[in-house]
Design a protein around this motif. Sequence first.
Motif, PDB file in Angstrom:
ATOM      1  N   VAL A  20       1.889   1.464  -3.715  1.00 31.78           N
ATOM      2  CA  VAL A  20       0.885   1.715  -4.754  1.00 31.78           C
ATOM      3  C   VAL A  20      -0.121   2.785  -4.360  1.00 31.78           C
ATOM      4  O   VAL A  20      -0.769   3.354  -5.231  1.00 31.78           O
ATOM      5  CB  VAL A  20       0.133   0.435  -5.161  1.00 31.78           C
ATOM      6  N   ALA A  21      -0.286   3.031  -3.062  1.00 31.27           N
ATOM      7  CA  ALA A  21      -1.357   3.956  -2.680  1.00 31.27           C
ATOM      8  C   ALA A  21      -0.883   5.175  -1.905  1.00 31.27           C
ATOM      9  O   ALA A  21      -1.087   6.303  -2.331  1.00 31.27           O
ATOM     10  CB  ALA A  21      -2.418   3.210  -1.873  1.00 31.27           C
ATOM     11  N   TRP A  22      -0.229   4.932  -0.770  1.00 34.88           N
ATOM     12  CA  TRP A  22       0.030   6.081   0.114  1.00 34.88           C
ATOM     13  C   TRP A  22       0.948   7.095  -0.534  1.00 34.88           C
ATOM     14  O   TRP A  22       0.694   8.296  -0.479  1.00 34.88           O
ATOM     15  CB  TRP A  22       0.606   5.641   1.457  1.00 34.88           C
TER      16      TRP A  22
ATOM     17  N   PRO B 254       1.704   7.744  -3.826  1.00 31.64           N
ATOM     18  CA  PRO B 254       1.087   8.593  -4.857  1.00 31.64           C
ATOM     19  C   PRO B 254      -0.009   9.501  -4.310  1.00 31.64           C
ATOM     20  O   PRO B 254      -0.085  10.677  -4.688  1.00 31.64           O
ATOM     21  CB  PRO B 254       0.534   7.590  -5.873  1.00 31.64           C
TER      22      PRO B 254
ATOM     23  N   LEU C  78       0.826  -1.209   0.000  1.00 29.96           N
ATOM     24  CA  LEU C  78       0.000   0.000   0.000  1.00 29.96           C
ATOM     25  C   LEU C  78       0.859   1.257   0.000  1.00 29.96           C
ATOM     26  O   LEU C  78       0.542   2.242  -0.663  1.00 29.96           O
ATOM     27  CB  LEU C  78      -0.917   0.022   1.221  1.00 29.96           C
TER      28      LEU C  78
END
Lengths: 164, 366
Positions: free
Chosen positions: A28-30, A32, A25
Motif C-alpha cells: 500500500v505504501a512503498w 506506490p 506497507l
Amino acid sequence: MDLVTPDVGLLFWTFLSFIVLLVTLRMVAWKPMLGAVNSREQSIREALASAEAAKRDMENLTTDNERILKEARAEREAMMKEAREMKTKMIADAKDEAKVAADKMITNAQSAIETEKKAAIAELKNQVASLSLEIAEKVVKAELSDKDKQLKLVKDMLGEATLN
Amino acid sequence: MKTTNFNLIRSLILGVFFILVANPAIAASPEPEGDSEFNVTDMIMHHIKDAHDFHIMDWDGHAISIPLPVILWTNNGLVTFMSSEFQHDDTGTVVVEKNGQRFVKYHEEIYYASEAPHGATAEKPSEGVHHEAEKPLDFSITKLVFSMFLSMVLLLLIFGLSARKYDANGVPKGIAKFTEPLVVFIRDEVAIPNIGEKNYKRFLPFLLTLFFFIWINNVMGLIPFFPFSANLSGNIAFTLVLAIITFVITTFVANKDYWKHIFWMPGLPVPMKIFLAPIEFMGIFIKPISLMIRLFANITAGHIIVLSLISLIFIAQSEWAAIPAVVFSVFISIIEVLVVAIQAYIFTLLSALYIGSAMEEHEHEH
C-alpha cells in the motif's frame, strides 16, 4: 535477568507484526510512493535530457545558419567577382570587336575610296581625253577654216625654223 | 536581554547542581529497601517491562488500567481470558481458573498456580524468584503487543495515506510532502550507498519498514501517556526479532565471496587465515547481536534515565526537587527525541551495510 530474557509471546507477535507490516506497507505504501518518486525522477531526467538535446540542436542550428550564411556570402562574393570579371571581359571584348570592325570598315572604306578614286581618275582621264580630242577637233577645224592664218603660221614657223 | 537570559539559565543549572550535591537524600541515592511507600527500582523495572494490562494511572489508591486479552498455550490447549480477571494482582495471589487449570500472575509472568514461584495460594511455594517454574506459553496481547499493533495501525495510516496523496504528475501533497523525503532519505543515504545501485531495490521495502517500525515505536515509547509510553523497542524480544530478520537476510543473500572472506580470507598468509577464520565466523553472529543490544540498551537506558529523574521527586520527598527533576527530564527527553531517530537510523543503516557486504562483489584480491 528478567530484562534480557526475551518473551516467547512478544517474539512471536513481533515477528508476525513485522512480516504483516512489511507485506502490507510494501503493497500500500512503498510501491506506490517509490513508483511515484522514480517516475518523477525519470521524467525530470528525460526533461533535462530533452532540454539539453534541444539546446544542442539549437546550437547546431545556429552553427548551420552561420555556415549557410557564410557560404551564401562567399557565393555572392564569388558571383559578384565573376560578374565583374565578365563585365570587364565583355567590355574589353566589345572594344576589341568594335576596333576590329572599325578597322575593317576603315580599310574597306579606304579601299573603296581608292577604287572610286581610281575609277574617277580613269573616268576623268577618259573625259579629258575625249574633251581634248573634241577641243583639238574644233581647234583644228577652226584653224583650218582660215587660210591666211594658215599661211601666216606656216610662214612664221618657217621663219622660226631657221635653217641652220 | 540575551545575556540576562543566558545568566538565568546558567544560575538555574548551577542551582540544580548545588541542590543535587547538597541534598544528602539525592547525593547518597538511597535505595529504599523494603520501603512499601515507593520503590524506585520496582517502579522503573515495572515500567520498562511488559505487562498484561495497560496501566493508565492510579486514582485514590485504585489502579485504572485497560484489561488486555491473555492468550495461553497450556498443556490442555489454548486458554484465553481478559487480564482483568487477575484483579491487578501481580503477586501470584489471585488464582484464575479456566478449563480446569489454575493460573496466577507473578511479576507479569503467568504460571500454573501449582507451579508459581511465590505467593500466598501457590501450592508449591519456593523461595527464589528465579525458580524455573513450569509456565504455559504466553501469547497474550500484552501492553507491548498492544502498543505494537497501535504502531502498525499508525504506520499503515500514515504511509497508506501518503501513497494516495500523489497527484497525476507524481507530485506529493499533504502528508506525503513530509513522508516522501524520509523515504527518499532511506533510499539515497542508506540503501543505495550500502547495498549498491544494482541490488538495493530488493531490500528497500525491508529497510523502509524496519526504519519506520523502529522509529515510530521509539517515539511512541517517549510519549508518557496512554496509549503510548510502552517500552517496546527497548525490549530484547523486539530487537532480537529484528536482528534475526537482518541476520537471516544477510545469510541467505550472501555470495561466494562473503563466505570466502570469512573462512579463507584471500591475500593473507595461511596461519593468518586460520587465525582469522573463527573470528570472522563469530562476527557473523556478533553483528546481529550488536544490533539487538544497541537498540535495546539505548531505548531502555533512555526510559530509565527519564524515570529516574522524575523519581528524584519521590526520593527527595520534597516538591522543590520537582524543579531540577522536571528540567532534567525535559532536557533528557529532548535528547531522546534525537536518540530514538538516530537509533532507528543506525539499526537500518547497519542492516543495509551487513546485507550490502554480504552481496559485495570483490573484483580484485586484496
